[in-house]
Design an enzyme around this catalytic site. Structure first.
Site, PDB file in Angstrom:
ATOM      1  N   ASP A 185       0.816  -1.220   0.000  1.00  0.00           N
ATOM      2  CA  ASP A 185       0.000   0.000   0.000  1.00  0.00           C
ATOM      3  C   ASP A 185       0.847   1.268   0.000  1.00  0.00           C
ATOM      4  O   ASP A 185       1.830   1.374   0.720  1.00  0.00           O
ATOM      5  CB  ASP A 185      -0.928   0.038   1.205  1.00  0.00           C
TER       6      ASP A 185
ATOM      7  N   ASP B 127      -7.843   4.034   6.092  1.00  0.00           N
ATOM      8  CA  ASP B 127      -6.607   4.565   5.505  1.00  0.00           C
ATOM      9  C   ASP B 127      -6.086   5.725   6.361  1.00  0.00           C
ATOM     10  O   ASP B 127      -5.593   6.731   5.846  1.00  0.00           O
ATOM     11  CB  ASP B 127      -6.815   5.013   4.055  1.00  0.00           C
TER      12      ASP B 127
END
Lengths: 431, 306, 192
Positions: A149, A302
């Site tokens: 990520d 996130d």
């Protein structure tokens, strides 16, 4: 440990009951009295399984000036979370058993939320060589989810190999879907606003192209792919079709993509800079519908804390990302219809049960039933609160919601029966 | 008007006022014994240039000095974009030094707007990334006023790399606000996505777009863009979108040829066209000083600054 | 951005009329004669009006001199906006034109013309503006109304009328060219 009796809570919107917690587990539910137990008055409150975040940046090791495992998990508890999955892009990168074990140990020591490390797919997130996925899977941290990520696993060969590899132990790859050539220098969503602002655009197709490819790879290898922070309407279409064919894919959406749009970039305030970028109104509407429908499986924050100097600068120089843990519940409620309309069971499904299942966290995401670990969140559906950056538990201040009034407050969070948050306040000593 | 960040922030009345004052500045200074006015005596104007642009910096410096301001050229070779001092720290330094106005040129779009959050003084955008270059657009409009008698109802073709052009953006907002018909012409790769909402006509055929145009504005095209596949070769670009003598003949007789400079002769504009009497390129440079005087005067005498 | 200062002054018409139209006419006659007398026939002389109303007064004086002595004394305009000492503090002022008679001010006798002499700051600004345009042989000042309260060592060579005023009063000169009628009106101030 003293027993705790949660008195008169509405269990996931299904009806009022008392819940007795003993030895970290739920002992009984019903109409109860428990002499000697600590009583938590939950009149008017809703009891949910503790929230689970599939996508948290805790920044430790390496950027302890932005967040630490301790401050990040306190923020998580404040937001109603009992478990967070820590992304691999620390310094050093979580690409070895040593780093993931360290992160898990820091989580246990802090005690505010279970910290499940995510391992890197490639060494140093560089997208070239596979990281020691097996070693991380078999380490004490028992890593199941792998992700680069921040970077896309762009090389289709590397992606294929990673999928074949994780399949052997029931793992999955969480893909940051971003075609890197289509997003070189990109600063915000490509569209009418970027055209006006002169900021290089991040086209939706850069996400959609990778999602489409990885759907095909998931089907070809029979392995599990999870799509991080899905942000466009077309991505939703592709995932819906894939699921209809039976592909083994799941997807998450971030709270900010459920509320904010690229219009925010007009301020040039990098607090709105995030990757993938804030999209258009039409995308927000489709993502909300997809979350309700289940095409999008889960809300993931996130949560991306940044030190002031990484945001108090020109847009192009700023690092992407925004805080999420303490605001995600409120925004999920908003996205699912608001505090009076929301289906609490559906909310629990998207913020707790499904993410726990995706991450393989069996003790989390359990409804409050006898025998289950007492990982619970007690929320006040009638309350609202105003986001004041200085009051946040996170070490960083980069919330895009500053000054906004949001619905629903977290009154208490219980991790294995211990209150990490009580009366809306983080417990300084967890008991 | 506290700052000048882009032409999109100006009302039509404000834009007209700037152009009127520009004319007055030109008249006030031209042919005088002392080509200097005392309006900004004792005020400090800082030139904060993060990109090399001797022509724009010199133009602002001349304008400020003609109005008797003290000019400080703040050498800003590096920015936080390339690991120098942060823009915020630089802003706080300028604030501490008592800058009344900061003229900023920066490679990052939006940097001038950020600066307004950290400074009390007026901020003038002298070009930020691919976002805006308002004084260039104002001097272009002023040049059209002088050469074409006005902007309202005139047709202006802006040709070339619109995608990377702050000059094009600021001109689109300003010229359309002043009533001009704006045509954008270039290869589709060099036009931004999703500009259906812009007050312009979009074309890909230069010959067709030149017909009936009162002014054609050629934008600088960097040869290096061919490496990023924006166009195949410099030759092909020049053939399709360069202004040569044949194309010049397609324009009405009164039409003018503009270029913000610096030019790539032989690329977007043929040398003979650049040197023809219909080219206003040096006039634009002269007008730039008057426009910048007008803007500095309007920003620093509005009763809102210290 | 267009501030109220740019708009026409609209004072209360109910103020006290100090001078009527025929008073103003007589005063200008007298000043024109004084100029001819003091300059011995006004050779190498020009009248420069200070905007706004000084411009009209300069024009009227030039007309009278032409009528009385058959002499052409050129009249022009001297804008002083950029020379004001209150640019920083006051709201934006539009610039006016500066129009000099052909030949410019060098070696000329320049007579500055304004409607009201008050602090003297306007005249100071006009002198600075003038000296950036060239080098006059001498400078004189003609004024319709002197209301006192000088803040600078400046006096007029030709004064239409001295009108003692309080600082909180306002002297408004009305001229046909701008207002449709001629008058000098005193407004504001406390009851007296």
């Amino acid at each position: 440990m003293t027993d705790t009796l949660i008195k008169g809570a509405d269990l996931l919107g299904r009806g009022r009951a008392d819940v007795l917690i003993r030895d970290g587990r739920i002992a009984e539910t019903g109409s109860l009295s428990a002499p000697g137990a600590r009583v938590v008055d939950a009149d008017g409150l809703v009891l949910l399984p503790g929230l689970v975040d599939l996508h948290t940046h805790l920044r430790e090791p390496g950027r302890e000036d932005a967040e630490t495992v301790y401050t990040g998990t306190r923020a998580a508890a404040k937001g109603g979370y009992t478990a967070v999955c820590a992304m691999a892009n620390s310094y050093p990168v979580a690409d070895t058993a040593g780093v993931v074990e360290q992160v898990a140990a820091l989580g246990r020591a802090a005690g505010y939320a279970d910290v499940q490390p995510i391992g890197a797919v490639s060494v140093g997130l560089e997208g070239k060589r596979l990281a020691e996925i097996g070693a991380m899977a078999h380490s004490a941290a028992a890593v199941r989810m792998f992700s680069d990520d921040g970077h896309c696993v762009w090389d289709p060969v590397l992606m294929r190999r990673a999928l074949e590899y994780v399949k052997t132990f029931g793992g999955l790859v969480a893909q940051h879907a971003e075609e890197p050539r289509l997003t070189e220098g990109a600063q915000m969503n490509e569209g009418a606003v970027s055209a006006e602002l002169g900021l290089p655009g991040w086209p939706a197709v850069a996400e959609e192209a990778i999602i489409a490819r990885d759907v095909l790879l998931a089907e070809y290898t029979g392995a599990r792919v999870h799509f991080c922070h899905v942000s466009t309407a077309r991505s939703v279409d592709i995932i819906r079709e894939a699921k209809a064919r039976g592909a083994n894919v799941t997807a998450e959406v971030c709270p900010h993509h459920l509320l904010l749009t690229d219009e925010s970039a007009r301020t040039y305030d990098p607090v709105y800079k995030v990757n993938p970028p804030l999209r258009r109104d039409a995308d927000v509407a489709v993502l909300r519908a997809a979350l309700a429908e289940g095409v999008i499986d889960a809300v993931a924050t996130d949560h991306a804390p940044h030190a002031p100097q990484d945001k108090d600068c020109e847009w192009a120089a700023a690092r992407p990302g925004m805080l999420g843990l303490e605001t995600a519940l409120s925004i999920s409620v908003l996205a699912l219809g608001g505090p009076t309309e929301v289906d609490w069971d559906l909310l629990a499904e998207r913020t707790s049960r499904t993410p726990a299942r995706i991450a393989g966290l069996d003790a989390h995401g359990r409804d409050p039933e006898p025998g289950a670990e007492a990982n619970l969140t007690l929320v006040d559906p009638a309350a609202s609160w105003t986001v004041v950056p200085a009051d946040l538990a996170s070490l960083s201040r980069n919330t895009p919601y500053a000054g906004m009034t949001l619905p629903v407050t977290v009154q208490a969070t219980f991790l294995r029966g211990r209150a990490t948050v009580l009366n809306g306040t983080i417990a300084e000593e967890i008991q | 008007m506290r700052h000048l960040l882009d032409t999109s922030d100006l009302s039509r009345e404000e834009a007209e006022l700037v152009l009127d004052v520009t004319q007055q500045m030109a008249d006030a200074v031209t042919g005088r014994e002392v080509p200097k006015l005392p309006a900004l005596r004792g005020r400090t104007v800082v030139n904060l240039f993060y990109e090399d642009s001797t022509r724009t910096r010199t133009s602002f410096e001349t304008a400020a000095k003609r109005l008797s301001a003290d000019v400080v050229n703040f050498a800003a070779k590096t920015s936080s974009v390339n690991k120098g001092e942060s823009l915020r720290d630089t802003a706080l330094t300028l604030q501490a030094m008592g800058a009344d106005a900061v003229v900023i040129r920066h490679p990052a779009a939006g940097a001038p707007q950020r600066l307004t959050e950290w400074l009390d003084g007026a901020v003038l955008n002298a070009g930020d990334g691919t976002h805006a270059h308002p004084t260039q657009a104002l001097l272009d409009a002023y040049t059209m006023r002088r050469r074409l008698g006005g902007v309202e109802g005139r047709t202006v073709a802006i040709v070339g790399d619109i995608l990377h052009s702050r000059v094009a953006r600021s001109n689109v907002w300003l010229l359309s606000k002043l009533g001009a018909n704006v045509r954008l012409v270039g290869p589709p790769t060099l036009l931004p996505k999703d500009i259906d909402g812009w007050p312009v006509e979009i074309g890909y055929d230069l010959d067709a777009s030149l017909k009936g145009a009162d002014a054609v504005m050629m934008l600088r095209v960097q040869r290096e863009r061919q490496n990023a596949a924006f166009f195949p070769t410099a030759n092909e670009y020049a053939r399709l979108y360069g202004l040569d003598e044949r194309r010049l003949a397609l324009l009405p007789d009164h039409a003018i040829v503009m270029h913000p400079g610096p030019m790539n002769r032989g690329m977007e504009i043929a040398a003979t066209v650049a040197d023809s009497p219909r080219a206003t390129i040096t006039e634009q440079v002269t007008n730039g000083v008057w426009v910048r005087m007008a803007v500095l005067y309007l920003l620093l005498t509005n009763g809102e600054t210290r | 951005m267009v501030s109220p200062a740019l708009r026409q002054n609209e004072e209360d018409p109910s103020g006290k009329h100090i001078l009527a139209a025929d008073d103003i006419g007589r005063i200008l006659d007298r000043i024109a004669h004084q100029i001819l007398e003091k300059t011995k026939g006004a050779p190498d002389t020009m009248l420069l009006g200070i905007p706004t109303r000084g411009v009209a007064l300069a024009g009227r004086l030039a007309d009278r001199i032409r009528r009385f002595a058959d002499l052409d004394v050129p009249a022009g305009t001297l804008d002083i906006t950029l020379y004001r000492d209150d640019l920083r503090r006051n709201a934006l002022r539009a610039l006016g034109p500066t129009e000099l008679p052909p030949g410019g001010v060098d070696d000329q006798r320049v007579i500055l013309v304004d409607d009201v002499l008050y602090s003297g700051r306007t005249v100071r600004a006009a002198l600075n503006a003038l000296y950036d345009l060239g080098r006059p042989a001498s400078v004189q000042l003609a004024i319709l109304v002197d209301r006192g309260h000088r803040e600078l060592p400046i006096r007029a060579d030709y004064v239409g009328k001295n009108i003692p005023t309080a600082r909180d009063e306002n002297v408004a000169v009305r001229l046909t060219e701008y207002d449709g009628f001629d008058a000098v009106v005193l407004t504001g101030g406390r009851e007296r």
